[in-house]
Design a protein around this motif. Structure first.
Motif, PDB file in Angstrom:
ATOM      1  N   TYR A   4      87.208  81.625  35.429  1.00 14.67           N
ATOM      2  CA  TYR A   4      86.050  81.118  35.924  1.00 14.67           C
ATOM      3  C   TYR A   4      86.394  79.788  36.229  1.00 14.67           C
ATOM      4  O   TYR A   4      85.588  79.259  37.391  1.00 14.67           O
ATOM      5  N   HIS A   5      86.984  78.957  35.393  1.00 12.48           N
ATOM      6  CA  HIS A   5      87.412  77.696  36.026  1.00 12.48           C
ATOM      7  C   HIS A   5      87.648  77.825  37.488  1.00 12.48           C
ATOM      8  O   HIS A   5      87.596  76.564  38.293  1.00 12.48           O
ATOM      9  N   THR A   6      88.517  78.804  37.864  1.00 12.33           N
ATOM     10  CA  THR A   6      89.154  78.709  39.336  1.00 12.33           C
ATOM     11  C   THR A   6      87.868  78.534  40.313  1.00 12.33           C
ATOM     12  O   THR A   6      87.987  78.225  41.247  1.00 12.33           O
ATOM     13  N   VAL A   7      86.925  79.504  40.018  1.00 14.14           N
ATOM     14  CA  VAL A   7      85.841  79.640  40.798  1.00 14.14           C
ATOM     15  C   VAL A   7      85.138  78.321  40.945  1.00 14.14           C
ATOM     16  O   VAL A   7      84.583  77.791  42.106  1.00 14.14           O
ATOM     17  N   PHE A   8      84.755  77.650  39.892  1.00 16.33           N
ATOM     18  CA  PHE A   8      84.339  76.234  39.910  1.00 16.33           C
ATOM     19  C   PHE A   8      85.019  75.417  40.860  1.00 16.33           C
ATOM     20  O   PHE A   8      84.322  74.458  41.528  1.00 16.33           O
ATOM     21  N   LEU A   9      86.174  75.405  40.549  1.00 19.86           N
ATOM     22  CA  LEU A   9      86.983  74.366  41.450  1.00 19.86           C
ATOM     23  C   LEU A   9      87.056  74.928  42.731  1.00 19.86           C
ATOM     24  O   LEU A   9      86.949  74.185  43.681  1.00 19.86           O
ATOM     25  N   THR A  10      86.843  76.055  43.191  1.00 24.82           N
ATOM     26  CA  THR A  10      86.890  76.570  44.290  1.00 24.82           C
ATOM     27  C   THR A  10      85.522  76.044  44.925  1.00 24.82           C
ATOM     28  O   THR A  10      85.565  75.731  46.249  1.00 24.82           O
ATOM     29  N   SER A  11      84.501  75.859  44.344  1.00 23.49           N
ATOM     30  CA  SER A  11      83.242  75.157  45.015  1.00 23.49           C
ATOM     31  C   SER A  11      83.154  74.040  45.558  1.00 23.49           C
ATOM     32  O   SER A  11      82.359  73.606  46.348  1.00 23.49           O
ATOM     33  N   ILE A  12      84.226  73.125  45.128  1.00 17.68           N
ATOM     34  CA  ILE A  12      84.410  71.890  45.527  1.00 17.68           C
ATOM     35  C   ILE A  12      84.477  71.900  47.130  1.00 17.68           C
ATOM     36  O   ILE A  12      83.968  70.893  47.714  1.00 17.68           O
ATOM     37  N   ALA A  13      85.193  72.820  47.775  1.00 16.83           N
ATOM     38  CA  ALA A  13      85.433  72.821  48.968  1.00 16.83           C
ATOM     39  C   ALA A  13      84.007  72.752  49.725  1.00 16.83           C
ATOM     40  O   ALA A  13      83.807  72.129  50.753  1.00 16.83           O
ATOM     41  N   PHE A  14      83.197  73.627  49.348  1.00 18.42           N
ATOM     42  CA  PHE A  14      81.841  73.705  50.094  1.00 18.42           C
ATOM     43  C   PHE A  14      80.972  72.678  49.540  1.00 18.42           C
ATOM     44  O   PHE A  14      80.204  72.119  50.668  1.00 18.42           O
ATOM     45  N   SER A  15      80.756  72.008  48.532  1.00 22.99           N
ATOM     46  CA  SER A  15      80.065  70.907  48.255  1.00 22.99           C
ATOM     47  C   SER A  15      80.513  69.633  49.064  1.00 22.99           C
ATOM     48  O   SER A  15      79.975  68.851  49.546  1.00 22.99           O
ATOM     49  N   GLY A  16      82.018  69.672  49.193  1.00 22.36           N
ATOM     50  CA  GLY A  16      82.432  68.604  49.719  1.00 22.36           C
ATOM     51  C   GLY A  16      81.942  68.630  51.291  1.00 22.36           C
ATOM     52  O   GLY A  16      81.521  67.712  51.960  1.00 22.36           O
ATOM     53  N   ILE A  17      82.176  69.683  52.056  1.00 23.44           N
ATOM     54  CA  ILE A  17      81.820  69.910  53.520  1.00 23.44           C
ATOM     55  C   ILE A  17      79.976  69.712  53.616  1.00 23.44           C
ATOM     56  O   ILE A  17      79.803  68.960  54.502  1.00 23.44           O
ATOM     57  N   ALA A  18      79.463  69.815  52.333  1.00 24.61           N
ATOM     58  CA  ALA A  18      78.049  69.741  52.578  1.00 24.61           C
ATOM     59  C   ALA A  18      77.621  68.346  52.537  1.00 24.61           C
ATOM     60  O   ALA A  18      76.770  67.828  53.160  1.00 24.61           O
ATOM     61  N   VAL A  19      78.645  67.446  51.692  1.00 24.97           N
ATOM     62  CA  VAL A  19      78.206  66.237  51.780  1.00 24.97           C
ATOM     63  C   VAL A  19      78.465  65.496  52.959  1.00 24.97           C
ATOM     64  O   VAL A  19      77.755  64.401  53.488  1.00 24.97           O
ATOM     65  N   VAL A  20      79.553  65.828  53.762  1.00 29.40           N
ATOM     66  CA  VAL A  20      80.145  65.481  54.984  1.00 29.40           C
ATOM     67  C   VAL A  20      78.795  65.470  55.990  1.00 29.40           C
ATOM     68  O   VAL A  20      78.529  64.694  56.687  1.00 29.40           O
TER      69      VAL A  20
END
Length: 587
Positions: free
Chosen positions: A528-544
């Motif tokens: 589960y931890h890996t999935v949550f860490l994977t989400s960083i890529a999507f939230s980072g793009i959204a912030v940009v």
């Protein structure tokens, strides 16, 4: 009946930063209109339709295993989710554009009829194949029901759009916020069992249908297009673009879904065929939109070259993608890490994601205009929400309180982002007579991106589970005394999850089961931890991308895109109001 055209009562483009396509304004509309039975009834139609749309799959999803055990088992169970997703994602753009051109009333009435019919089919289903057919009808109906954002936005002044959409979000609480607990309650405490959720859906759809039929009277074709024949629009419609769009998105998402849900292997022709064919069609669609010039395009070029609109749509999709990281993983965390055997307790815990997301959607709509500067609202909420989601990677079987705290705040913030960006789809465009087209395109982008990202989460999760469970559970069980010949049976028992499955394992004991269960929880937690860490890529793009969203404070005006027309008394009032608007602009 008053004519509602694109020119009558239209503000000059230079007066509102390019905005045009209005048919009235709130300053010249009496309060009687907003408190009329037809206006309030239309809002009830939109709200009940939204509830039917989200509950159409939200009620069934948590109990698909129960349904399969009753009328299955079937290898096609995952298609219940696939057909719903496909129908909604593809249908949103079609509904938006077609209703802009030909009028909305009968499309939305038809959507409720489809939703009702689909619910009846599912309620009486004797096989999974029949359930899939019923869910297809529900998904087709949901394409109109989930188009609530632009139907709501066009009926109210620009300055009221954010909080009006927030009001409609409240209707979705029983379907999205508490879907799991309602579904589990039917299964655990009623004689009708899982079929009860579809009986409830029938009632919701019937109420929505009655409201659409009795109260919703928007401009019809001749009012939207005075002096133009229907045959002209039919002849000039963009059939090439529609074919490329429908085939491309359907095939691409189908390939993504069957691969991600494990229906077929990723390398199989059944997965790669539609995936590649869909991708080719979508590339061809992009070329068609940019270089062809049909008279009535499905996707107008000027909308997808509107930078703020595109940024809002993509952030909306990525926000949904971040949300789905919760939606995919959290119910499994509840079942594996935090379950105490109480099905209703698990249902309440699983409902946290949907309930907090709606709190954020409503809060964002209510306070958005009051705070202003939407660019920075999206930037802050997405950045903090994405960070808190990543912090979920620190949660284990012994940190339920921390998980609930992080989860709740993050879902509220991401829900806020979703509410703001969804309404921005209709505020960012200049021609407000294309509000359905823009809203539909943006919503389809959201659904498409969310499906792709959800598939990525599922692939990451399944891949990690195949690594962590054998590497941690097997050594722990063998060290506790399990014969090596029973290892496969143990892993199979964890997949099944029933007490009988564990009792049938040769050489099992309480000590072995305790050691294996503890290791299984730790292994699952690592995945589960890996999935949550994977989400960083999507939230980072959204912030940009949030940096490219324009602030719309200057667009919060009294202008109204569409007014309802009904009843002799209000017809006379509408004529007088529109005349007053026109005269005031001339002055």
């Amino acid at each position: 009946m008053a004519s509602q055209t694109q020119t009558e009562g239209t503000a000059r483009p230079d007066e509102n930063n390019g905005l045009h396509g209005f048919t009235g304004d709130a300053d010249h509309t009496s309060k009687q209109y907003y408190f009329s039975l037809y206006f309030i009834g239309s809002f009830c139609a939109i709200g009940m339709g939204l509830l039917a749309g989200v509950a159409g799959f939200g009620y069934a999803a948590p109990i698909l295993g129960v349904i399969d055990a009753d009328i299955g088992p079937s290898p096609y169970l995952t298609w219940v989710a696939i057909v719903y997703t496909l129908c909604v994602a593809v249908g949103l753009t079609l509904v938006g554009r077609l209703t802009d051109l030909f009028g909305r009333r009968y499309f939305f009435i038809g959507g409720s009829i489809l939703g009702t019919a689909g619910s009846i089919v599912c309620a009486t289903a004797g096989s999974i194949n029949t359930l899939i057919g019923g869910t297809t009808l529900i998904g087709l109906g949901a394409a109109t029901q989930l188009s609530f954002h632009f139907v709501t936005a066009e009926l109210v002044p620009m300055r009221a759009r954010f909080w009006s959409v927030a009001i409609i979000y409240c209707f979705s609480i029983p379907g999205s916020g508490f879907g799991p607990i309602i579904a589990q309650a039917f299964v655990s405490h009623t004689s009708v069992g899982w079929r009860g959720v579809y009986y409830l859906l029938i009632g919701i759809n019937v109420v929505a249908l009655a409201c659409w039929t009795c109260f919703y009277w928007p401009p019809h074709f001749s009012e939207k297009n005075p002096g133009t024949r229907l045959s002209e629009f039919v002849r000039n419609f963009d059939y090439v673009g529609t074919l490329l769009y429908t085939a491309g998105l359907t095939l691409f998402l189908m390939g993504i879904s069957v691969g991600g849900l494990g229906v077929f292997p990723w390398k199989s022709g059944t997965t790669l065929g539609p995936l590649i064919a869909g991708g080719v069609c979508l590339i061809a669609l992009a070329g068609w939109v940019m270089f062809a010039n049909p008279k009535e395009p499905l996707i107008p070029r000027h909308i997808i070259t509107n930078g703020s609109f595109v940024a809002s749509a993509i952030v909306l999709g990525l926000g949904a993608a971040v949300y789905y990281a919760f939606a995919v993983v959290w119910p499994q965390m509840v079942a594996v890490l935090y379950s105490n055997g109480d099905a209703l307790r698990n249902g309440w815990l699983s409902s946290i994601v949907g309930a907090c997301f709606i709190v954020g959607q409503v809060s964002g709509g209510v306070f958005c205009k009051m705070i202003g500067k939407v660019k920075y609202q999206v930037l802050v909420t997405m950045a903090i929400g994405g960070t808190l989601l990543a912090c979920m990677a620190t949660c284990t079987a012994g940190t339920l309180g921390r998980a609930i705290g992080l989860l709740s705040v993050a879902c509220v913030l991401v829900g806020w982002t979703e509410s703001v960006c969804l309404t921005l789809l209709t505020v960012s465009i200049d021609n407000q007579q294309e509000i359905g087209t823009a809203g539909g395109i943006g919503a389809s982008i959201r659904s498409g991106l969310a499906t792709v990202c959800q598939t990525i989460y599922l692939v990451v999760l399944s891949t990690r589970l195949t690594e962590t469970i054998p590497s941690q559970v097997v050594p722990a069980a063998v060290a506790a005394g399990l014969p090596e010949s029973s290892v496969v049976d143990l892993l199979t028992a964890f997949t099944i999850g029933t007490p009988k499955a564990f009792e049938a394992i040769p050489g099992i004991s309480d000590t072995v089961l305790a050691a294996a269960t503890a290791a299984y929880k730790n292994a699952s937690s690592d995945a589960y931890h890996t999935v949550f860490l994977t989400s960083i890529a999507f939230s980072g793009i959204a912030v940009v991308l949030a940096l490219f969203i324009r602030n719309v404070d200057d667009r919060m005006t009294a202008d109204i895109a569409t007014k309802l027309h009904h009843g002799a008394g209000l017809e006379h009032e509408d004529v007088a109001n529109e005349k007053a608007v026109t005269e005031s602009m001339v002055e």
